[in-house]
Design an enzyme around this catalytic site. Structure first.
Site: not given
Length: 634
Positions: A208, A369
């Site tokens: 990311k 997640c």
């Protein structure tokens, strides 16, 4: 001597045999991932918890529930994004389109063979050997791609074997970056603009962060219109004498933003740095730190004496990770409701720290997640409550076109001890007065519950990706200082506030070091060599990990500390003598002030860094002025 005594003796002598893989016996090779996956079964607690919170709440039907479970047992496809600012991006897309056409021809040939009653070569009965190569439809300009093919096809098929090598080669070059599709969503929703000051609070392993750097660099290019090649000026860009300004679409001397990539683990930061090094021209836009995200320090302008906030903050927090079961099948047997409950409080603290670090009108993105509402909607409700009206929850599903479902308004936490589900905290207390479930784990009052569907949930049966959760916040006003408790009164935890609180990182480290020192003394007195070795090893990890001061790190101008290295670095990047030397800095080693490692001091310089202007400013703002200016005077 028995086997157990022999093993204990070898452990004490440091000669313990290597552990065998969980799925290996003494006379056979470890089973492959697909064998583990084929035998993986969700445990009963998992089934009970998520059936109650997905089916009973109306998120999915019974039929969709079966599809959800089936999808969770399938391996993930390969997905990756292409660096927009790389000059080779267009050529990479052309090659991918070629393989897309090859895949369509191969799939049509297989279908024709099946219709003729023959089994395609290399395809077992009932197996699907189709190859899919396509761009992700929700990402603009074909900047992200999806490849799904049997591993044997990619490695042995003469048509597709070059594709496999092509992907590896361009990953090493930094043109493409492999990343699970769901994991790409948070950075897209951050809406990074030109000159943004970005912070990735829990950055490792770095996919990311790499995305953020590419989005920042592309936004700058769109605003300023440069497209440079190392050693050459850009068309319509700065004059020839300033060609050092336009290396790969980046103006290193302009204030074009930065990305601070932080992770509490020093070891994981090393992985993070390795990931970003692939994007060599963007590397000077990044600053790497190792702090506890709950206590990340505030940047202070040394002259104006005011905080310097970030405009975009990503809090992709540590989580139980059950959304990643497709790539980590061992987690099926390890799943337990206690994991979500143990992480909940720290997830809130990290998000609230992010809210204090971001500027008014800036964005904070909270993501996990995990599938659990305890780590997702319950945390978001507490963020809205404790930020006291200073954060506004944006409707994430209106900001992106990927298939998703809204956040939950209601859910039932599961007691870790009894595996019972409860709709309210009162019910849980009636069942067990010592329940570990807290009021914050349960659905909030209606006015907050009505906000939660603005969150975004990705579930594997909706698309070929893993489970993911995203909430996007916009800061509407400055948060008030953290209240101090009056005598005997309790104050709700509003997260670390560097303007009124003591250094939380040092305090936490001190408590942990004291605890470990007690453990070392206890095992020394007990003459237990095994436990003593464990305690000492943990002590060393604590001493080595993370910063111990309330700033990013200590830096000094490199022209003073390492003049020879400055010359070599300038030649490597093609920088002219006009390049500002204040953007060449040396990081100082951080040395423990005492043996207990409860404080630290700056040591000698050991690393030279070439930084873009905003990144150089960030390290200057975070360095003790007495250190910086002393070295300048010297």
């Amino acid at each position: 001597m028995g086997k157990r005594e022999t093993k204990k003796r070898k452990v004490a002598e440091g000669k313990a045999p290597k552990k065998k893989p969980d799925d290996a016996s003494s006379d056979e090779k470890p089973r492959k991932l697909r064998d583990v996956r084929s035998n993986a079964k969700p445990n009963e607690a998992f089934l009970s918890f998520y059936h109650a919170n997905f089916v009973d709440t109306g998120v999915m039907t019974e039929d969709e529930w079966e599809k959800f479970l089936a999808a969770m047992l399938r391996p993930l496809p390969t997905t990756f994004w292409i660096a927009k600012t790389d000059a080779r991006a267009a050529a990479v897309k052309e090659v991918l389109h070629k393989y897309r056409r090859e895949a369509e021809r191969a799939n049509a040939a297989r279908l024709s063979q099946k219709q003729d009653g023959t089994t395609p070569e290399g395809e077992a009965d009932g197996a699907d050997s189709n190859v899919v190569v396509k761009p992700l439809d929700w990402v603009d300009n074909e900047d992200a791609w999806f490849i799904d093919a049997p591993r044997a096809t990619l490695r042995k098929d003469p048509v597709f074997e070059p594709l496999h090598k092509f992907l590896i080669r361009n990953t090493e070059r930094g043109v493409i970056s492999r990343q699970e599709e769901a994991s790409m969503v948070p950075v897209h929703l951050l809406d990074i603009q030109a000159e943004s000051r970005c912070l990735d609070l829990c950055a490792a392993p770095g996919s990311k962060t790499a995305q953020m750097l590419c989005h920042l660099s592309h936004a700058n290019y769109q605003k300023f219109g440069r497209m440079g090649v190392p050693g050459q000026p850009a068309a319509g860009g700065p004059p020839d004498g300033d060609h050092h300004r336009v290396v790969s679409r980046v103006d290193y001397t302009g204030d074009e933003g930065l990305v601070v990539a932080n992770d509490m683990s020093a070891e994981r930061v090393n992985i993070l740095v390795h990931q970003i090094k692939r994007l060599a021209p963007l590397y000077p836009l990044a600053v790497f730190t190792s702090h506890d995200a709950r206590y990340f320090p505030t940047l202070q302008h040394p002259e104006a004496k005011v905080p310097v906030p970030f405009t975009r903050v990503l809090a992709d927090v540590m989580c139980s990770g059950d959304g990643t079961l497709r790539k980590a099948p061992h987690m099926w047997r390890e799943w337990h409701p206690k994991h979500s409950i143990s992480l909940h409080a720290d997830q809130i603290r990290i998000a609230l720290r992010a809210a204090r670090l971001v500027s008014v009108a800036g964005r904070v993105l909270y993501s996990t997640c995990s599938l659990s509402p305890i780590e997702n909607e319950a945390v978001v409700a507490q963020i809205l409550l404790r930020s006291r009206g200073c954060l506004r929850l944006l409707d994430a599903r209106k900001l992106i076109s990927i298939r998703s479902v809204p956040g939950l308004r209601a859910w039932k936490p599961m007691c870790p001890k009894t595996k019972m589900l409860f709709a309210t905290h009162e019910e849980a207390l009636e069942s067990d007065a010592a329940t570990p479930l807290l009021p914050a784990h349960f659905p909030p009052a209606d006015h907050l519950a009505d906000e939660l569907p603005k969150c975004l949930r990705l579930l594997p049966h909706l698309g070929d990706y893993g489970g993911f959760f995203v909430a996007v916040f916009e800061k509407t006003c400055d948060m008030p200082p953290r209240p101090t408790p009056s005598a005997g009164a309790e104050v709700e935890d509003d997260g670390y506030d560097s303007t009124v609180d003591e250094d939380g990182e040092v305090e936490e480290r001190s408590q942990l070091v004291n605890k470990l020192q007690s453990a070392v003394k206890r095992w020394e007195a007990a003459d237990n060599a095994i436990e003593l070795a464990k305690a000492k090893a943990k002590m060393e990890r604590v001493r080595a990990g993370g910063q111990l001061q309330a700033k990013l790190a200590d830096y000094v101008p490199a022209v003073d500390a390492m003049p020879g290295a400055v010359a070599n670095l300038s030649q490597s990047f093609g920088l002219t003598t006009e390049f500002p030397m204040t953007q060449m800095v040396c990081r100082l080693l951080t040395l423990p002030e005492t043996e207990s490692a409860q404080a630290s001091r700056p040591g000698p310089p050991n690393t030279i860094l070439f930084l873009a202007k905003a990144a150089a400013d960030a390290v200057r703002f975070s360095t003790d002025p007495s250190v910086w200016y002393y070295t300048r005077r010297r």
